[in-house]
Every structure is written in structure tokens, then in C-alpha cells.
Design an enzyme around this catalytic site. Structure first.
Site, mmCIF file in Angstrom:
data_model
loop_
_atom_site.group_PDB
_atom_site.id
_atom_site.type_symbol
_atom_site.label_atom_id
_atom_site.label_comp_id
_atom_site.label_asym_id
_atom_site.label_seq_id
_atom_site.Cartn_x
_atom_site.Cartn_y
_atom_site.Cartn_z
ATOM 1 N N PRO A 156 5.465 -5.268 19.809
ATOM 2 C CA PRO A 156 4.974 -3.928 19.506
ATOM 3 C C PRO A 156 6.065 -3.067 18.868
ATOM 4 O O PRO A 156 7.242 -3.344 19.011
ATOM 5 C CB PRO A 156 4.575 -3.381 20.869
ATOM 6 C CG PRO A 156 4.413 -4.569 21.751
ATOM 7 C CD PRO A 156 5.392 -5.577 21.244
ATOM 8 N N ARG B 254 7.666 11.460 3.612
ATOM 9 C CA ARG B 254 7.084 10.297 2.926
ATOM 10 C C ARG B 254 5.619 10.557 2.594
ATOM 11 O O ARG B 254 4.910 11.248 3.349
ATOM 12 C CB ARG B 254 7.252 9.013 3.737
ATOM 13 C CG ARG B 254 6.422 8.812 4.988
ATOM 14 C CD ARG B 254 6.777 9.669 6.190
ATOM 15 N NE ARG B 254 8.169 9.691 6.585
ATOM 16 C CZ ARG B 254 8.668 8.902 7.531
ATOM 17 N NH1 ARG B 254 7.906 8.020 8.125
ATOM 18 N NH2 ARG B 254 9.921 9.040 7.893
ATOM 19 N N ASP C 198 3.212 6.415 5.440
ATOM 20 C CA ASP C 198 3.952 5.572 6.367
ATOM 21 C C ASP C 198 2.940 4.738 7.145
ATOM 22 O O ASP C 198 2.028 5.283 7.770
ATOM 23 C CB ASP C 198 4.780 6.444 7.321
ATOM 24 C CG ASP C 198 5.739 5.622 8.164
ATOM 25 O OD1 ASP C 198 6.068 4.483 7.757
ATOM 26 O OD2 ASP C 198 6.176 6.112 9.225
ATOM 27 N N ILE D 111 0.839 -1.200 0.000
ATOM 28 C CA ILE D 111 0.000 0.000 0.000
ATOM 29 C C ILE D 111 0.875 1.251 0.000
ATOM 30 O O ILE D 111 0.580 2.238 -0.692
ATOM 31 C CB ILE D 111 -0.953 -0.012 1.217
ATOM 32 C CG1 ILE D 111 -1.939 -1.184 1.095
ATOM 33 C CG2 ILE D 111 -1.716 1.311 1.324
ATOM 34 C CD1 ILE D 111 -2.778 -1.411 2.338
ATOM 35 N N GLU D 112 1.962 1.226 0.759
ATOM 36 C CA GLU D 112 2.902 2.358 0.743
ATOM 37 C C GLU D 112 3.486 2.569 -0.656
ATOM 38 O O GLU D 112 3.587 3.696 -1.132
ATOM 39 C CB GLU D 112 4.040 2.101 1.732
ATOM 40 C CG GLU D 112 3.651 2.196 3.193
ATOM 41 C CD GLU D 112 4.807 1.867 4.117
ATOM 42 O OE1 GLU D 112 4.763 2.291 5.284
ATOM 43 O OE2 GLU D 112 5.758 1.171 3.669
ATOM 44 N N ARG E 100 5.574 5.715 -2.027
ATOM 45 C CA ARG E 100 6.550 5.797 -0.939
ATOM 46 C C ARG E 100 7.933 5.370 -1.423
ATOM 47 O O ARG E 100 8.088 4.335 -2.062
ATOM 48 C CB ARG E 100 6.112 4.878 0.216
ATOM 49 C CG ARG E 100 7.168 4.619 1.305
ATOM 50 C CD ARG E 100 7.376 5.832 2.188
ATOM 51 N NE ARG E 100 8.432 5.597 3.168
ATOM 52 C CZ ARG E 100 8.234 5.092 4.387
ATOM 53 N NH1 ARG E 100 7.022 4.750 4.775
ATOM 54 N NH2 ARG E 100 9.235 4.921 5.216
ATOM 55 N N ASP F 5 2.675 1.563 9.970
ATOM 56 C CA ASP F 5 3.419 0.730 10.924
ATOM 57 C C ASP F 5 2.470 -0.120 11.763
ATOM 58 O O ASP F 5 1.401 0.365 12.194
ATOM 59 C CB ASP F 5 4.248 1.605 11.870
ATOM 60 C CG ASP F 5 5.415 2.266 11.174
ATOM 61 O OD1 ASP F 5 6.129 1.576 10.435
ATOM 62 O OD2 ASP F 5 5.610 3.489 11.379
#
Length: 273
Positions: free
Chosen positions: A232, A210, A213, A195-196, A201, A215
């Protein structure tokens, strides 16, 4: 979690590595343990509050007959996925497919493949500071929601925040969302990278500008520390731009390592600042 069990449903289907298996077919025995909450059904005697094992049995029979796979592994994976996608109250499934007539040339009772699959809760942080920032975030949410095995459950407000690390760049637009997913952590990471990339990106400068982003912040209560995958997220407890939108949708989500809730981590960070 409560369980509904279907044991050794007999199905005649055409799965196997050898061509004759795909033509002649053979017997398979399918067992499923369906994890769901039966409390409401137990209190009301209402079938719609539970999982209809008759309909599930018909679904399994139809799916096994309408498809042909070389491997039991593939048949089990696809069947488990379809059941989780199309059974609203199903949270987890243990599925076993047995093959009594396996052509191995030796006496045996059965061979089988048994898998355990479930929905997972992932929290994703989103950020953009180039071009049409809101559009990039909107498109990312849309792309995730349209990904097979993914459902966007909640999304925070979009907040504007100053850049982190390299400060000589434009302000960021940040958000967090909660995702129900059948994808493994690595499969989810790969999808986020796709998707980035679709958003243009380019990974040239660490902490640099960017278009998008994405995460993984949390994935259930998983703790994973590998070279290219940390869950995490290793820096999340230090980042206001992650904790503020995350607090909006999951204030009491607890960090599986530090033991603090998102609210407690945010309060600690704000005191330090």
C-alpha cells in the site's frame, strides 16, 4: 471460488516460430480452469447464472484459428485476456496450451505454456491543484475507464483539501476510485504516469503543485516495497485527503500491513489532529 474445467480442447491452428508452422498449421491442446461463483446456478438450474463452457470452447477454437502468434506465451496471454474481458462472470482463469508436435528434433510427448490471470481490485487516489482541477480529475477517470483491461467500478465525491507538505500553494481537489484491472502493479503504475503526462504533469517539486496526481493506494492485498513502487501507499494512513474519499467508497477495506480498516485509520488520524 468454484471452478469449471475444460481439458485438452483440440484445435488445429497456425502458431509457431518457424514460417512453415504459420502456413501448414498443427494441433494444439487447450485446457482452462474457469473461476466463478456457481452458487446461483446450482440453486436455480439457470445456465445464464453460470459460464457456458460450450460457448467458451467455441470462443477458444475461433480465437486460436483466427490469430497467428510466434510464441505459445503470446497465444496464452492474449487468449486469457480476451476470455476475461468478454466473459462477465469469469473472475480468474488458469490456461494451458500444449503443443504435441513441437519441432525440436527430439522425441517428446508435448511442450506447453501454463498461465494464471485474474481481475484485481485497485484503489487509486486522484488529486489536482492547478488550473481546471475538476476537468483534470474527470479526464483521468475517463482515461482509466477507457484503458484496455481496466474498469472503473466506484468513484468518490470530489473534496477540496489544503496542500500537504509544501503549504504555499493552491487548495487541492481530491478523490479516490475503485478499479477492476487486468494490469499488473507495474503496468498500472506506468499507465497512471502516462495519464499524468497527458495532463501536463511535471515532477519538479516534491509535494509541489501539479495538474494531476495519481497514486496506487491498494492493489488487492498486495504488499510491495520496491524503490519505485510501494503498495500500500507508504503515506496513505497519514493523509486525510486520501482517507476521506477512500472511506466513502471502501470504509471496511483493511490495510494488509497495519490490519486497520480505512474507517479505523481515518478515526485515528482525526483524533490525533
Amino acid at each position: 471460488m468454484d471452478k469449471i474445467k475444460i481439458e485438452e480442447l483440440e484445435v488445429f491452428a497456425k502458431h509457431g516460430v518457424f514460417p512453415e508452422e504459420n502456413v501448414l498449421g498443427q494441433k494444439f491442446l487447450v485446457s482452462a480452469v474457469l473461476y466463478t461463483d456457481t452458487r446461483k446456478a446450482g440453486q436455480t438450474d439457470d445456465l445464464t447464472a453460470s459460464i457456458h463452457y460450450g460457448e467458451i470452447s467455441q470462443f477458444i477454437d475461433r480465437f486460436m484459428k483466427e490469430h497467428t502468434f510466434c510464441l505459445l506465451e503470446r497465444a496464452a496471454e492474449r487468449l486469457a485476456e480476451e476470455l476475461l474481458l468478454h466473459t462477465p462472470l469469469l473472475k480468474r482463469i488458469e490456461l494451458e496450451i500444449k503443443k504435441p508436435w513441437a519441432p525440436v528434433g527430439l522425441p517428446l510427448k508435448t511442450v506447453s505454456v501454463e498461465i494464471d490471470r485474474s481481475w484485481h481490485a485497485a484503489y487509486i487516489a486522484l488529486g489536482s491543484n492547478i488550473g481546471e482541477k475538476k476537468r483534470y480529475l474527470d479526464k483521468a477517470v475517463e482515461a482509466l475507464n477507457e484503458t484496455r483491461g481496466c474498469r472503473v467500478e466506484r468513484i468518490s465525491s470530489y473534496i477540496e483539501t489544503p496542500p500537504y507538505g509544501v503549504i504555499d500553494q493552491d487548495m487541492f481537489l481530491n478523490a479516490c476510485l475503485k478499479l477492476s484491472t487486468l494490469l499488473s502493479p507495474r503496468e498500472l503504475l506506468a499507465r497512471l504516469h502516462e495519464i499524468e503526462k497527458e495532463a501536463g504533469r511535471e515532477r519538479k517539486i516534491h509535494w509541489g503543485p501539479r495538474t494531476l496526481d495519481l497514486d496506487i493506494i491498494f492493489y488487492d492485498d498486495l504488499v510491495c516495497q520496491e524503490e519505485d513502487l510501494c503498495i500500500p501507499h507508504v503515506e496513505m494512513h497519514k493523509r486525510t485527503f486520501v482517507l476521506k474519499p477512500l472511506h466513502e467508497i471502501a470504509p471496511y477495506k483493511r490495510h494488509p500491513v497495519y490490519g486497520q480498516t480505512v474507517r479505523e485509520m481515518l478515526e485515528t488520524l482525526e483524533i490525533k489532529r
